[in-house]
Structures are given as C-alpha cells and as structure tokens.
Design an enzyme around this catalytic site. Structure first.
Site, PDB file in Angstrom:
ATOM      1  N   LYS A 182      -2.215  -8.650  -7.228  1.00 18.44           N
ATOM      2  CA  LYS A 182      -1.094  -7.685  -7.674  1.00 18.44           C
ATOM      3  C   LYS A 182       0.141  -7.994  -7.072  1.00 18.44           C
ATOM      4  O   LYS A 182       0.461  -7.901  -5.803  1.00 18.44           O
ATOM      5  CB  LYS A 182      -1.589  -6.218  -7.303  1.00 18.44           C
ATOM      6  CG  LYS A 182      -0.645  -5.369  -7.830  1.00 18.44           C
ATOM      7  CD  LYS A 182      -0.734  -3.771  -7.531  1.00 18.44           C
ATOM      8  CE  LYS A 182       0.300  -2.845  -7.821  1.00 18.44           C
ATOM      9  NZ  LYS A 182       1.596  -3.303  -7.196  1.00 18.44           N
ATOM     10  N   GLY A 239       0.042  -2.514   3.598  1.00 21.34           N
ATOM     11  CA  GLY A 239       1.005  -1.582   2.822  1.00 21.34           C
ATOM     12  C   GLY A 239       1.054  -0.336   3.808  1.00 21.34           C
ATOM     13  O   GLY A 239       0.576  -0.234   4.890  1.00 21.34           O
ATOM     14  N   SER A 240       1.405   0.785   2.944  1.00 16.59           N
ATOM     15  CA  SER A 240       1.579   2.199   3.724  1.00 16.59           C
ATOM     16  C   SER A 240       0.210   2.771   3.830  1.00 16.59           C
ATOM     17  O   SER A 240      -0.864   2.384   3.099  1.00 16.59           O
ATOM     18  CB  SER A 240       2.446   3.060   2.711  1.00 16.59           C
ATOM     19  OG  SER A 240       1.777   3.346   1.462  1.00 16.59           O
ATOM     20  N   GLY A 243      -0.766   5.031   0.544  1.00 19.13           N
ATOM     21  CA  GLY A 243      -1.343   3.953  -0.494  1.00 19.13           C
ATOM     22  C   GLY A 243      -2.418   3.348  -0.320  1.00 19.13           C
ATOM     23  O   GLY A 243      -3.624   3.214  -1.215  1.00 19.13           O
ATOM     24  N   GLY A 244      -2.604   2.814   1.027  1.00 16.73           N
ATOM     25  CA  GLY A 244      -3.850   1.928   1.307  1.00 16.73           C
ATOM     26  C   GLY A 244      -4.993   3.048   1.391  1.00 16.73           C
ATOM     27  O   GLY A 244      -6.056   2.716   0.904  1.00 16.73           O
ATOM     28  N   GLU A 263      -4.454  -3.041   5.921  1.00 19.22           N
ATOM     29  CA  GLU A 263      -3.764  -2.874   7.171  1.00 19.22           C
ATOM     30  C   GLU A 263      -2.667  -2.135   6.831  1.00 19.22           C
ATOM     31  O   GLU A 263      -1.730  -2.147   6.030  1.00 19.22           O
ATOM     32  CB  GLU A 263      -3.144  -4.354   7.796  1.00 19.22           C
ATOM     33  CG  GLU A 263      -2.548  -4.420   9.019  1.00 19.22           C
ATOM     34  CD  GLU A 263      -1.022  -4.048   8.906  1.00 19.22           C
ATOM     35  OE1 GLU A 263      -0.673  -2.935   9.023  1.00 19.22           O
ATOM     36  OE2 GLU A 263      -0.209  -5.226   8.510  1.00 19.22           O
ATOM     37  N   CYS A 300       4.811  -4.648  10.715  1.00 25.53           N
ATOM     38  CA  CYS A 300       3.800  -3.782  11.142  1.00 25.53           C
ATOM     39  C   CYS A 300       3.530  -3.807  12.813  1.00 25.53           C
ATOM     40  O   CYS A 300       2.701  -3.005  13.201  1.00 25.53           O
ATOM     41  CB  CYS A 300       2.658  -4.110  10.299  1.00 25.53           C
ATOM     42  SG  CYS A 300       2.206  -6.083  10.512  1.00 25.53           S
ATOM     43  N   GLU A 389       3.802   6.347  12.270  1.00 27.49           N
ATOM     44  CA  GLU A 389       4.852   5.342  12.009  1.00 27.49           C
ATOM     45  C   GLU A 389       5.851   5.600  11.300  1.00 27.49           C
ATOM     46  O   GLU A 389       5.741   6.322  10.281  1.00 27.49           O
ATOM     47  CB  GLU A 389       4.132   3.967  11.302  1.00 27.49           C
ATOM     48  CG  GLU A 389       4.932   2.806  11.038  1.00 27.49           C
ATOM     49  CD  GLU A 389       4.239   1.780  10.195  1.00 27.49           C
ATOM     50  OE1 GLU A 389       4.646   0.494  10.462  1.00 27.49           O
ATOM     51  OE2 GLU A 389       3.467   1.930   9.631  1.00 27.49           O
TER      52      GLU A 389
END
Length: 505
Positions: A182, A239-240, A243-244, A263, A300, A389
């Site tokens: 994606k 990603g965030s 969302g993750g 991650e 990150c 974060e």
C-alpha cells in the site's frame, strides 16, 4: 527535473487506472493526480500474489538474490528522477533523499548476500536412532520456510527506505514471499517510480508478475481490505500508534489471525548520568539538540526525552540546549497532517501540570521549529501524556530529585525502540542499576551516542515492547528482520526428493 506521474496502480505486471482520483500535496511544485485504491484492486493483487507464491516461494536463493540485486540496479538507474520527485513531495533535501536511496539499494543487496549464505534457514538435523530403546527415533530435519503473500505499508517519513522497496519488502522477497504494497499517499509519485523499477526487474529476471503489486492509497478502504484479505499471511507496517493499533486489531480479529509487525512510535529517552553530566554537559546538550532537530525530528528514533538529576549541572544543560535549539532553522515537515499533529502535540505537552516551556517558537503551515520543556519527575510520573511521542523536534527534560527517582522514571517508561545512557567511568554503578530495566524497555540500548540513525547489519534490533512495536521479538531492520516472514517446518523421515532444495545438497 519535472516528472509527470501516470498515477496508476501496478497489479501483477499491469498498470491499472481507477475511476476515483486523489491529488498529491507536494511541499513544492504542482499537485498531481493519482488513482485511488479500492477493495477490488487489493483482491486482484492478493490473488496474483498467491498464484506467484507457488513459483517464487520455491525458487532458489540464487534466483531471489539476483532479483533483489536487479531491483537495486533499476532504482539506481532512476536515481535522478527519484530525488527530484522525492524532494518535491516530501520537502526533504536532496542530500537526504540520495542517502536514503543508497540505504534502500544497500538493504536489497544486503539481503541478497544474506540469503546466499543460507544461515537464515537455521537448518537442524537430528539423525535417526533406529536402535534406541525403548523407542527408536526417526530422522527429523528442520528449516525455515516462507509464510506466503505479505502486505507492506509504506511509511510517511521514509519515502524510500521504509516504503515500496524498503526494508519490509526486501526482507519478504528475500524470504520467498510475494508482496502487496500500500503506497503512502504522502509520496505517491516517488512510490510509482520505485514500483516501475521493481516491475522492470521482474521482467528482466523472468519472475511471475504477481510477486509484487502496488496499490495507491487515498482511502482507508485499501489498508482495511489488505490486512483482512484471507490470502495475506503477515503485515509489515511503520506509522502512527493509532493507525497501527487499528490495523493490528483487524489482524487479530480475522477468522484466521495473522501477525502484524508494526513499528508504532517511541520517545527514546536519554539518561544523563551525573558524572557525564558534570564533565560533558555542554557537549552532550549540543549533540542532543542536533539529534533532536535532525530531519525536523521526523525519525522514529528521535530522542525526545532527557532524564537528569536536578541541580547546577542540569541547569547548564538546559541553558546550552536552549541556545543550540534557538539556532535551528525552520524545516519543512513531510505532510500538512504531520505538521498539525506536531503543533497539537506541543499544546498537549504545554498544558501538563508543572510543565515549563523554556523554548517557545512559532510554527506555521508545514514548517517546524523546535520546542523545549522541563518538568519535575513527580509531575512527569503523574501524567502519562507527557510520555507520549510527539513526532517532530520537541524535547522534554525531566528533572529527577536523585538517582533513585531516575530509576523510578526508567521503570515507568512504556516500551521503546531505544534507551540511551550518557555516562562516564564514575557512572558505572548507576548504569548497572539501570541496565536490567532499560533492556526490558527497549530493543536497543546504547551508551554515549544518540539513537537517530539505524545501521542495517546483523546485530541491529529496530523494535521493542509495545507501543514501540506490536511484536517485541521482531526487528524491522537488519538481517533478523527476515524471520518475520518465515516459519519453521519439521520434516520427519521424508525422502530427499520431497525435501526443499536447500535440504537436498
């Protein structure tokens, strides 16, 4: 150099257009139009990947190594145009994109070399013991086999190294797993060019076209459909946290759950031990300011938290950090959404009880300048939001009352990608107290450095306990990352002709 994107998806060797479109939001230059992904395209790509697996999953290591090296060659051949469109879309400087392109091709070649050695197969053999009493033992062999088609989500902050042909894709292809990517909507043109490079490599190597497909985003439907598709066997995501976690939950709720290797984020705390702070506080402060603002803090592994015992040395550290950060120029952030989230994060931190803003700046549009705050350990320990974060060059300095409270802060940390000790010889005893805690909290513990920058090598762990990642036993960087897309299989008393090729030698 201008690049006019065709804006199509790559599905099993064919460039496919969809009726619905979305426009890119480049940091500079004109927006371009791209086809929006949908569930049907995902289904087509996954079915093609499953068809390809019956060839690619049983291909030789030599064939896959050639394929990985050819992808690297084709990316390098498009280097100039990749840099041009990448800088336009992301706002990253050309030097950063060129370095990231080198890392991307380096990862591909790294995995080509790695699988040729064969160590990753972890082959084990227990010889037959036909005369063993009271029962004989059959011959048993063990090896690692590819899991099948894999989904990969491109990351917003690395248009190349964690994207279409990034580390997840390289590891999956090396393992023998077809990949459906994606593409991230923040850099669709860059994704398209890299997909073209993979497409050409597939044709040159004579590999089944279904081994790689790329579906553009522009819709949440793409990600949801991809992780829920019954032919997908594992997911790689950077990603965030929000969302993750949503995608992770979808993977767990499937009729057949699959692993989600996400991650998700980390504040990467740096512990300033007293002797080092006294002897090198000014030097460390300047180094930390440079690490915090590198790439507008959009890494990150960005070291967003400092832990120090309060006192004169801590005061000097804060003063030096403020001075160094004041000299930082405004930097363009990757997307409008990331820039807004950065400003929102600053507001959340600033509103915390006992938080003092010691460096106030003004950020607008996609531009970012640093923020710096201090807070007592008591107030930090009482407010979980202060440990979340904030993606960008925002730092929080926690003032501990003593070494015992520094250890209390370490115990209160959530899972991290990294933890750092700034220490001198006189700090060894305190370091020994902290280490059992920090190694439980992070995937990588380092001394007298800064964590920004991840080496692609055999010993690297880029992962950690939740929420740093969703699988504490995995890494998304380094040779061990291939293990995410393999599973062990035992072969008992099988004739040689039925064994995988790697067991027939």
């Amino acid at each position: 150099m201008n690049y006019e994107a065709h804006g199509k998806h790559l599905i099993a060797g064919k460039w496919v257009e969809s009726e619905e479109k979305f426009s890119s939001s480049p940091a500079s230059g004109n927006p371009q139009e791209f086809s929006t992904g949908n569930a049907q395209l995902v289904d087509d790509a996954c079915k093609a990947a499953e068809a390809a697996f019956w060839e690619f999953g049983y291909s030789s290591r030599k064939e896959r190594a050639k394929f990985l090296n050819t992808i690297a060659d084709e990316i390098e051949a498009r280097g100039e145009i990749i840099t041009a469109i990448g800088t336009s879309e992301s706002g990253l400087p050309a030097g950063r994109l060129e370095g990231e392109r080198g890392r991307t091709t380096g990862q591909l070649r790294f995995f080509a070399d790695h699988i040729l050695k064969g160590d990753y197969l972890d082959k084990r053999i227990d010889e037959a013991l036909p005369d063993r009493a009271p029962m004989p033992r059959p011959e048993i062999k063990l090896g690692q086999r590819p899991v099948g088609p894999v989904a990969v989500f491109g990351a917003s902050n690395f248009p190349l190294a964690f994207s279409v042909a990034g580390g997840d894709t390289a590891a999956a292809l090396a393992a023998g797993c077809p990949v459906v990517v994606k593409a991230h909507s923040a850099h669709p043109g860059t994704s398209e060019i890299v997909a073209e490079a993979i497409h050409v490599a597939i044709e040159k190597c004579g590999i089944h076209a279904g081994v790689f497909s790329m579906v553009h985003g522009g819709s949440r439907e793409v990600g949801t459909s991809l992780v829920q598709h019954p032919l997908i066997n594992a997911v790689g995501f950077t990603g965030s946290l929000g969302g993750g976690r949503a995608l992770f939950d979808l993977c767990a709720q499937r009729p057949t759950p699959i692993p989600f290797f996400g991650e998700l984020g980390s504040v990467n705390p740096v512990f300033l031990l007293p002797q080092a702070l006294s002897a090198r506080g000014v030097e460390i402060a300047n180094g930390w300011a440079g690490s915090l603002t590198m790439g507008a803090g959009q890494f990150c592994t960005n070291p967003g938290i400092i832990v120090a015992v309060e006192g004169k040395d801590a005061d000097i550290f804060v003063e030096t950090a403020v001075s160094a950060l004041n000299e930082s120029a405004s930097q363009v952030m990757l997307t409008d959404g990331i820039a807004q989230a950065y400003r929102d994060g600053r507001t959340t931190i600033a509103s915390g009880k006992g938080v003092q803003e010691v460096l106030t700046t003004s950020c607008d549009l996609r531009n970012a300048t640093p923020y710096l705050f201090t807070v007592s350990a008591d107030d930090w320990l009482a407010n979980e939001e202060l440990g979340e974060e904030v993606f960008g060059p925002l730092g929080v300095i926690i003032r501990a009352k003593d070494e015992a409270q520094m250890l209390e802060i370490a115990n209160a940390l959530k899972g991290q990608l990294t933890c750092t000790l700034q220490m001198d010889a006189g700090d060894i005893a305190l370091g020994q107290k902290l280490m059992p805690v920090l190694e439980r909290k992070a995937g990588r513990v380092l001394a007298n450095g800064f964590p920004t920058g991840v080496e692609v090598c055999d010993t690297m762990v880029h992962g950690g306990p939740y929420p740093a990642s969703t699988n504490f036993g995995a890494t998304s960087v380094g040779s061990m990352s291939i293990r995410r897309f393999l599973r062990p299989v035992s072969y008992q008393n099988l004739p040689k002709e039925l064994l995988p090729e790697d067991f027939q030698a």
